[in-house]
Design an enzyme around this catalytic site. Structure first.
Site, PDB file in Angstrom:
ATOM      1  CE  LYS A  52      27.449  53.960  38.980  1.00 59.21           C
ATOM      2  NZ  LYS A  52      28.726  54.491  38.521  1.00 59.21           N
ATOM      3  CD  GLN A  96      30.315  57.966  38.634  1.00 59.89           C
ATOM      4  OE1 GLN A  96      29.850  57.025  39.264  1.00 59.89           O
ATOM      5  NE2 GLN A  96      30.186  58.085  37.324  1.00 59.89           N
ATOM      6  CG  ASP A 119      33.278  50.453  37.652  1.00 63.07           C
ATOM      7  OD1 ASP A 119      32.137  50.077  37.348  1.00 63.07           O
ATOM      8  OD2 ASP A 119      33.561  51.624  38.003  1.00 63.07           O
TER       9      ASP A 119
END
Ligand code: NAD
Length: 291
Positions: A52, A96, A119
């Site tokens: 990322k 994460q 997200d």
């Protein structure tokens, strides 16, 4: 059979994002900034976060990595999230997953500011998505939409079968496929581990989105001639012929469906590469909203 090249489409999306960033720089607008929280030492999580961050560099975003030892308490992690929520330079951030067992994932994700929740997992954003209100769509379903739209596969009036009902893939894509929008207007069936007659459901479908995680589960005799398949599954299986000792396979037995299928995403190189580009697209959106 027509292959949907996720790698190529993902590169195109990244190029478009890069172009937008260059325009922002020309117009003296803020450079998008994505942050990631990484707790502990899990190898796969480190790899995902690093990819990322690399992708941020590629498109000209700023990125920050907040790394914490897996002994961090839930309260301390919540404090760190509060700091990032209040940091005006950061447009979006991700936590994460998975988190260590002593930390309640739901509590953590609910504390991410909905405005920075790139997200799309915060209940506010998930609820908006369900209501058809513009918001951050979780990266994997957003990637699936992009693949279908850019391949000009029509969804309106089609019979779509979503296999899997997870909160990150199956559930959201089933909602989006049935929405009353240009991407949508499908008649959607959601199948899962308790479903019966899966073969019959597959044979009756124009589009199949499979997110199960069982290698090569869908065979050629289960699908209708000319149907489209989006294979989300990613499973590592032993492969002694590969130097790594394993290979990555999807939910679909690619060889077996190749004479029957219309469009199909390969694994690897299909849905997988889209996930990071869609996260960056959400971050650009967050930055544009805060202009
Ligand atoms: P999950 O692992 O949380 O759940 C699997 C789903 O499959 C469940 O809803 C279950 O009901 C269903 N299922 C299990 N066995 C079944 C059966 N025999 N028949 C019908 N349905 C069955 O789901 P997930 O997190 O969405 O992951 C699914 C797969 O997609 C995994 O292989 C995962 O690695 C992969 N994945 C890929 C990406 C990507 O970027 N390409 C992103 C997320 C997940």
């Amino acid at each position: 059979m027509k292959l949907i090249d996720g790698k190529k489409i993902s590169e195109k999306v990244l190029d478009e994002i890069k172009f937008s960033v260059q325009n922002r720089v020309k117009n003296n607008l803020k450079i998008p900034h994505l942050a990631a929280i990484l707790v502990g030492d899990d190898g796969a999580s480190k790899t995902y976060v690093n990819s990322k961050i690399k992708a941020c560099e590629k498109v000209g975003f700023k990125s920050s990595l907040f790394k914490f030892d897996d002994s961090i308490s839930e309260i301390e992690l919540l404090n760190q999230i509060k700091n990032i929520n209040e940091n005006d330079d950061i447009d979006g951030f991700i936590v994460q997953l998975p988190l260590p067992k002593h930390i309640n994932q739901e509590v953590i994700l609910n504390k991410v500011s909905p405005a920075k929740d790139v997200d799309g997992f915060h209940p506010n954003n998930y609820g908006k998505m369900t209501l058809g209100i513009d918001t951050f769509i979780p990266a994997t379903p957003a990637g699936i939409i992009e693949l279908i739209e850019r391949s000009e596969i029509q969804t309106e009036g089609k019979k779509c079968l979503v296999i899997g009902r997870s909160q990150i893939v199956g559930r959201p894509i089933s909602i989006l496929l049935s929405q009353n929008k240009s991407f949508g207007n499908s008649t959607v069936t959601v199948a899962h581990s308790r479903s019966k007659d899966l073969e019959k459901l597959c044979l009756d479908s124009d589009i199949i989105i499979s997110a199960i995680g069982i290698p090569e589960f869908i065979k050629g005799n289960m699908i209708k001639k000319g149907s489209s398949i989006i294979d989300v599954g990613i499973t590592r299986v032993d492969d002694l012929s590969s130097p790594k000792g394993y290979k990555i396979v999807g939910d679909v037995d690619f060889k077996s469906v190749s004479n029957t299928v219309g469009y199909i995403t390969p694994v690897p190189g299909g849905v997988g590469p889209m996930t990071i580009s869609m996260l960056l697209k959400n971050t650009l959106k967050a930055c544009e909203i805060s202009d």
